[in-house]
Design an enzyme around this catalytic site. Structure first.
Site, PDB file in Angstrom:
ATOM      1  CG  HIS A 252       0.069   0.247   2.689  1.00  0.00           C
ATOM      2  ND1 HIS A 252       0.427  -0.766   3.076  1.00  0.00           N
ATOM      3  CD2 HIS A 252       0.142   1.422   3.343  1.00  0.00           C
ATOM      4  CE1 HIS A 252       1.347  -0.534   4.333  1.00  0.00           C
ATOM      5  NE2 HIS A 252       1.181   0.903   4.325  1.00  0.00           N
TER       6      HIS A 252
ATOM      7  CG  ASP B 144       1.864   5.101   4.967  1.00  0.00           C
ATOM      8  OD1 ASP B 144       1.233   3.837   4.739  1.00  0.00           O
ATOM      9  OD2 ASP B 144       2.783   5.000   5.469  1.00  0.00           O
TER      10      ASP B 144
ATOM     11  CG  HIS C  80       5.056   1.309   2.706  1.00  0.00           C
ATOM     12  ND1 HIS C  80       4.673   2.388   2.114  1.00  0.00           N
ATOM     13  CD2 HIS C  80       4.631   1.010   3.999  1.00  0.00           C
ATOM     14  CE1 HIS C  80       3.736   2.688   3.002  1.00  0.00           C
ATOM     15  NE2 HIS C  80       3.629   1.868   3.928  1.00  0.00           N
TER      16      HIS C  80
ATOM     17  NE  ARG D 154       9.171  -5.322  11.509  1.00  0.00           N
ATOM     18  CZ  ARG D 154       8.211  -4.235  10.945  1.00  0.00           C
ATOM     19  NH1 ARG D 154       7.107  -4.646  10.682  1.00  0.00           N
ATOM     20  NH2 ARG D 154       8.606  -3.196  10.385  1.00  0.00           N
TER      21      ARG D 154
HETATM   22  C1  LIG Z   1      -5.778   8.373   9.109  1.00  0.00           C
HETATM   23  C2  LIG Z   1      -5.597   7.214   8.783  1.00  0.00           C
HETATM   24  C3  LIG Z   1      -4.351   6.673   7.671  1.00  0.00           C
HETATM   25  C4  LIG Z   1      -4.857   5.214   7.647  1.00  0.00           C
HETATM   26  C5  LIG Z   1      -6.109   5.179   7.853  1.00  0.00           C
HETATM   27  C6  LIG Z   1      -6.598   6.020   8.965  1.00  0.00           C
HETATM   28  O1  LIG Z   1      -7.736   6.340   8.989  1.00  0.00           O
HETATM   29  C7  LIG Z   1      -6.145   5.187  10.097  1.00  0.00           C
HETATM   30  C8  LIG Z   1      -4.827   4.287   9.950  1.00  0.00           C
HETATM   31  C9  LIG Z   1      -4.026   4.562   8.757  1.00  0.00           C
HETATM   32  C10 LIG Z   1      -3.468   3.147   8.061  1.00  0.00           C
HETATM   33  C11 LIG Z   1      -2.374   2.504   8.829  1.00  0.00           C
HETATM   34  C12 LIG Z   1      -1.924   1.285   8.071  1.00  0.00           C
HETATM   35  C13 LIG Z   1      -1.799   1.438   6.736  1.00  0.00           C
HETATM   36  C14 LIG Z   1      -2.942   2.130   6.182  1.00  0.00           C
HETATM   37  C15 LIG Z   1      -2.970   2.212   4.701  1.00  0.00           C
HETATM   38  C16 LIG Z   1      -4.422   1.571   6.830  1.00  0.00           C
HETATM   39  O2  LIG Z   1      -5.091   0.831   6.138  1.00  0.00           O
HETATM   40  O3  LIG Z   1      -4.468   2.232   7.828  1.00  0.00           O
HETATM   41  C17 LIG Z   1      -3.053   3.544   6.748  1.00  0.00           C
HETATM   42  C18 LIG Z   1      -4.065   4.543   6.390  1.00  0.00           C
HETATM   43  C19 LIG Z   1      -3.760   5.741   5.341  1.00  0.00           C
HETATM   44  O4  LIG Z   1      -2.385   5.894   5.199  1.00  0.00           O
HETATM   45  O5  LIG Z   1      -4.443   5.807   4.585  1.00  0.00           O
HETATM   46  O1  LIG Z   2       4.964  -2.320   9.942  1.00  0.00           O
HETATM   47  C1  LIG Z   2       5.706  -1.787   8.982  1.00  0.00           C
HETATM   48  O2  LIG Z   2       6.864  -2.007   8.775  1.00  0.00           O
HETATM   49  C2  LIG Z   2       4.815  -0.945   8.081  1.00  0.00           C
HETATM   50  C3  LIG Z   2       3.721  -0.518   8.850  1.00  0.00           C
HETATM   51  C4  LIG Z   2       2.873   0.650   7.775  1.00  0.00           C
HETATM   52  O3  LIG Z   2       3.252   0.514   6.505  1.00  0.00           O
HETATM   53  C5  LIG Z   2       1.730   1.320   8.155  1.00  0.00           C
HETATM   54  O4  LIG Z   2       1.395   1.308   9.351  1.00  0.00           O
HETATM   55  O5  LIG Z   2       1.263   2.202   7.690  1.00  0.00           O
HETATM   56 FE   LIG Z   3       2.359   2.003   5.711  1.00  0.00          FE
END
Ligand SMILES: C=C1C[C@]23C[C@@]1(O)CC[C@H]2[C@@]12CCC[C@@](C)(C(=O)O1)[C@H]2[C@@H]3C(=O)O
Ligand SMILES: O=C(O)CCC(=O)C(=O)O
Ligand SMILES: [Fe+2]
Length: 385
Positions: free
Chosen positions: A229, A231, A286, A296
């Site tokens: 994905h 961010d 990533h 981890r």
């Molecule tokens: C603010 C946010 C970014 C995120 C979605 C969220 O609402 C809260 C969790 C965040 C996260 C963390 C893991 C990877 C990610 C893609 C996900 O599924 O939840 C990111 C989201 C993001 O960056 O869009």
């Molecule tokens: O755990 C990791 O190394 C990646 C976590 C991550 O990509 C995320 O929380 O957006």
């Molecule tokens: Fe991420």
């Protein structure tokens, strides 16, 4: 700190009491195609480990930190950073509080599960809904004060957890603001340029802290910790436990591991960082893989501007004659797009816009009726006012 809300998509996976620790093989529900063919070329391809993500020392007095950051954001969309002010004690405390949380029995964690429409609390990684297989991980998201969620986990005894999270968030906010400033400088803005405009991006930032837990896995090649994905925000600051590698970045069509460096934090450019730089900085794809022996932990501090601030390509980086490639968008709006379209969301922002820097150096900053800030290239001003 303002908090974020987002539309939550229909979830095909139930949050249940799956116990990772007592499982001796990966069940079908969690079995992914061999890692080598997940989506992209395998991390084990020859040569994939020959390059490593850049390391930037913020305390360096010799190097040109701004240039190093610019190069890393353009070439990799990520870098590791040392010489910041987050102490090893703080990083260790965060990790041990996260471990304490994920060690709780399933029914206690489920008592703090995310409720519909809310982004905070315990649950599957939010991107899970886009995949038919379950990931080998659990997550806990905190946005704003941790107190309400922590009270659900530990009705009597949540003070230590909250204290550590609050201190960590404070330190990450400072670091994120500093990194944003350096990134803007590397895009060609000078300290004198449009001060107010840049401040919109790093004053009162919005953030979500995502605690990730990846239990040891009996068959790591058949499981996926966190699927590939990008961010969504401007940038993410990631702390990963030193015990085991897991984070991989897609670089030049290969998966490259980012081994933990004690005391270093990983900075990852998000989609809004890509938009802000008009595509010059890469929002890097990533993922996290799992391993056989170590549990981890990672903590991702995902940040963007205030939810109502529009992000659009700044004009300086492009140089004369370059066209605006993305339209303006707020983080809140973009999270809504991601919740529906996931990795296709950024394509939806593409425009073949006007020339963003034609030599006329004036850039407008408007304040909407309800105080909505807008940082935008000239052609967006009308839409934003
Ligand atoms: C603010 C946010 C970014 C995120 C979605 C969220 O609402 C809260 C969790 C965040 C996260 C963390 C893991 C990877 C990610 C893609 C996900 O599924 O939840 C990111 C989201 C993001 O960056 O869009
Ligand atoms: O755990 C990791 O190394 C990646 C976590 C991550 O990509 C995320 O929380 O957006
Ligand atoms: Fe991420």
């Amino acid at each position: 700190m303002p908090s974020l809300s987002m539309e939550t998509p229909h979830h095909p996976h139930r949050l249940d009491k799956f116990e990772f620790e007592s499982t001796t093989e990966v069940p079908d529900s969690h079995a992914w195609p061999a890692l080598a063919v997940h989506d992209y070329p395998s991390a084990s391809s020859p040569g994939s480990e020959s390059e490593s993500v850049p390391l930037v020392d913020l305390a360096s007095t010799t190097g040109d930190v701004v240039a190093e950051i610019g190069k890393a954001c353009e070439g990799w969309g990520a870098f590791q950073v040392v010489g910041h002010d987050a102490t090893v004690e703080l990083l260790d405390s965060l990790e041990s509080e996260a471990r304490r949380l994920f060690r709780l029995p399933a029914h206690r964690k489920l008592g703090a599960a995310k409720s519909p429409g809310s982004i905070t609390g315990y649950g599957l990684p939010p991107i899970s809904s886009f995949f038919s297989k379950r990931m080998w991980s659990e997550g806990f998201t905190i946005s704003g004060s941790p107190v309400d969620d922590a009270r659900k986990l530990w009705p009597q005894d949540h003070a230590r957890f909250c204290e550590v999270i609050e201190e960590y968030n404070k330190e990450m906010k400072k670091l994120a603001e500093r990194l944003m400033q350096l990134m803007l400088l590397s895009l060609g803005l000078t300290a004198q340029d449009d001060q107010e405009e840049e401040e919109e991006y790093f004053r009162d930032i919005t953030a979500a802290l995502q605690l990730n837990s990846y239990p040891a896995c009996p068959e790591p090649d058949r499981a996926m910790g966190l699927a590939s994905h990008t961010d969504s925000g401007l940038l993410t600051i990631l702390h990963q436990s030193s015990a085991a590698s897991g984070l991989q970045l897609l670089h030049s069509d290969r998966w490259v591991s980012v081994p933990p460096v004690p005391g270093a934090l990983v900075v990852i450019i998000g989609d809004l960082g890509h938009v802000l730089s008009n595509g010059r900085f890469k929002s890097v794809v990533h993922r996290a893989v799992v391993n056989r022996t170590h549990h981890r932990i990672s903590a991702a501090y995902l940040c963007g501007p205030r939810p109502d601030v529009k992000v659009s390509p700044i004009r300086r980086p492009a140089g004369r004659g370059t066209r605006q490639a993305y339209r303006a968008v707020t983080w809140r709006e973009y999270l809504g797009l991601r919740a529906k379209f996931f990795d296709k969301a950024m394509e939806l922002l593409r425009v073949d816009g006007d020339v963003i820097f034609d030599g006329d150096d004036e850039q407008k900053i408007s304040s909407g009726k309800n105080g909505t800030g807008c940082c935008c290239a000239k052609q967006n001003v009308a839409v934003c006012m």
